[in-house]
Design an enzyme around this catalytic site. Sequence first.
Site, mmCIF file in Angstrom:
data_model
loop_
_atom_site.group_PDB
_atom_site.id
_atom_site.type_symbol
_atom_site.label_atom_id
_atom_site.label_comp_id
_atom_site.label_asym_id
_atom_site.label_seq_id
_atom_site.Cartn_x
_atom_site.Cartn_y
_atom_site.Cartn_z
ATOM 1 N N LYS A 124 -33.596 -38.732 -26.452
ATOM 2 C CA LYS A 124 -34.516 -37.751 -27.034
ATOM 3 C C LYS A 124 -35.495 -38.381 -28.016
ATOM 4 C CE LYS A 124 -31.162 -34.028 -26.420
ATOM 5 N NZ LYS A 124 -30.074 -34.882 -25.877
ATOM 6 N N LYS A 132 -31.873 -28.607 -30.348
ATOM 7 C CA LYS A 132 -30.798 -29.409 -29.765
ATOM 8 C C LYS A 132 -30.498 -30.628 -30.630
ATOM 9 C CE LYS A 132 -34.242 -31.135 -26.417
ATOM 10 N NZ LYS A 132 -34.565 -31.243 -24.989
ATOM 11 N N ARG A 190 -34.920 -33.853 -12.228
ATOM 12 C CA ARG A 190 -34.468 -35.215 -12.542
ATOM 13 C C ARG A 190 -35.160 -36.177 -11.584
ATOM 14 N NH1 ARG A 190 -30.177 -37.840 -14.740
ATOM 15 N NH2 ARG A 190 -30.968 -36.699 -16.577
ATOM 16 N N ARG A 241 -32.867 -29.110 -10.695
ATOM 17 C CA ARG A 241 -31.633 -28.498 -11.175
ATOM 18 C C ARG A 241 -31.992 -27.128 -11.756
ATOM 19 N NH1 ARG A 241 -30.274 -33.374 -15.079
ATOM 20 N NH2 ARG A 241 -32.434 -32.869 -15.528
ATOM 21 N N ARG A 272 -29.802 -23.784 -19.830
ATOM 22 C CA ARG A 272 -29.558 -25.201 -19.543
ATOM 23 C C ARG A 272 -29.319 -25.390 -18.050
ATOM 24 N NH1 ARG A 272 -24.517 -25.904 -23.369
ATOM 25 N NH2 ARG A 272 -24.010 -24.034 -22.167
ATOM 26 N N ASP A 313 -36.304 -36.416 -17.202
ATOM 27 C CA ASP A 313 -36.249 -34.974 -17.004
ATOM 28 C C ASP A 313 -37.647 -34.399 -17.177
ATOM 29 O OD1 ASP A 313 -33.532 -35.266 -16.705
ATOM 30 O OD2 ASP A 313 -33.039 -34.631 -18.743
ATOM 31 N N GLU A 371 -37.075 -35.740 -21.462
ATOM 32 C CA GLU A 371 -36.114 -36.776 -21.848
ATOM 33 C C GLU A 371 -36.289 -37.984 -20.942
ATOM 34 O OE1 GLU A 371 -31.997 -35.763 -22.234
ATOM 35 O OE2 GLU A 371 -32.395 -33.930 -23.368
ATOM 36 N N ASN A 390 -33.638 -40.803 -19.801
ATOM 37 C CA ASN A 390 -32.211 -41.133 -19.854
ATOM 38 C C ASN A 390 -31.999 -42.576 -19.419
ATOM 39 O OD1 ASN A 390 -30.828 -38.274 -20.242
ATOM 40 N ND2 ASN A 390 -32.503 -38.028 -18.790
#
Length: 318
Positions: free
Chosen positions: A131, A166, A216, A230, A238, A278, A286, A288
């Site tokens: 993040k 978050k 993703r 997703r 979420r 994301d 994000e 990752n």
Amino acid sequence: MTQSSTTLNVAIQMDPMAAIDINGDSTFALALEAQARGHRLWHYLAQDLVFRDGKVTAKAHPLSVRREAGHHFSFGAPKTIDLGSDVEVVLMRQDPPFDMAYITATHLLDHIHPKTLVVNDPTEVRNAPEKLFVTRFPELMPPTLITLDRAAIAAFRAEWGDIIVKPLYGNGGAGVFHIAPGDENLNALLEMFAQRSREPVMVQRYLPEIRQGDKRVILIDGKAAGALNRVPAAGEARSNMHIGGRPEKTPLTARDLEICEAIGPILREKGLLFVGIDVIGDWLTEINVTSPTGIQEIDRFDGVCLEADLWNAIEAKL
């Protein structure tokens, strides 16, 4: 699968094998592909790392894997291996949270990389928590605030109305809250965060596009390799699959490719070979780099083999 011309010793630093989902776990797919190429596999937990006299070792099990539910792996007798000389590749694949234990593991692996190739580069993983790394690309992000300052959070909410709050270093959607206009729980929520941690929180403008899904996108050595969508469950903000998000086939859009082209050269420069970003609507939320997932779902949707593409990239680095 592509048969490798050289047999490698591959150590996988990950979570316990018994608990993984063999139909969704990306590390399992990577292990199957490595084994099919003739590479020798070792498994150890991050807590098994030992630094002494300038060497980094781990008590590891020889590992064999198979796609058989309930019988998906076998361990050989444990052996202490020198990660700096006994193996050619370490896959750092334990799940976050990105806490001091995680950070310590990256410091230890710094001692062996790049002589032993660590995927991803431990220094760059440490410098790129999901993040926070994304803030290097403000033009690609939704409006975002990182702070502990209540007045700043109140002003951000007054400006945008609908927000997401978050934790900075969580994973899997844990602790992610949607605070709609008129919701009176924000102060209590911030008090709860403050009691649990001294870390700032991330606050972002709520993106209603989340109802159509959180995409993703997998990048391998800085290049877009595939994507899945997703979709959150009803009544859920979420989209993480382990809390009910539904995976769907999705194409890479022009905007997705634009985002990947903007960040790809930096990922490649930093030795971040396996990355999952994301994207919600047109916005990057994000990056990752710790233990990205999604390759098995993309394989099934698109008829590809991303684990083979990643191993091709790893072998090319050697």
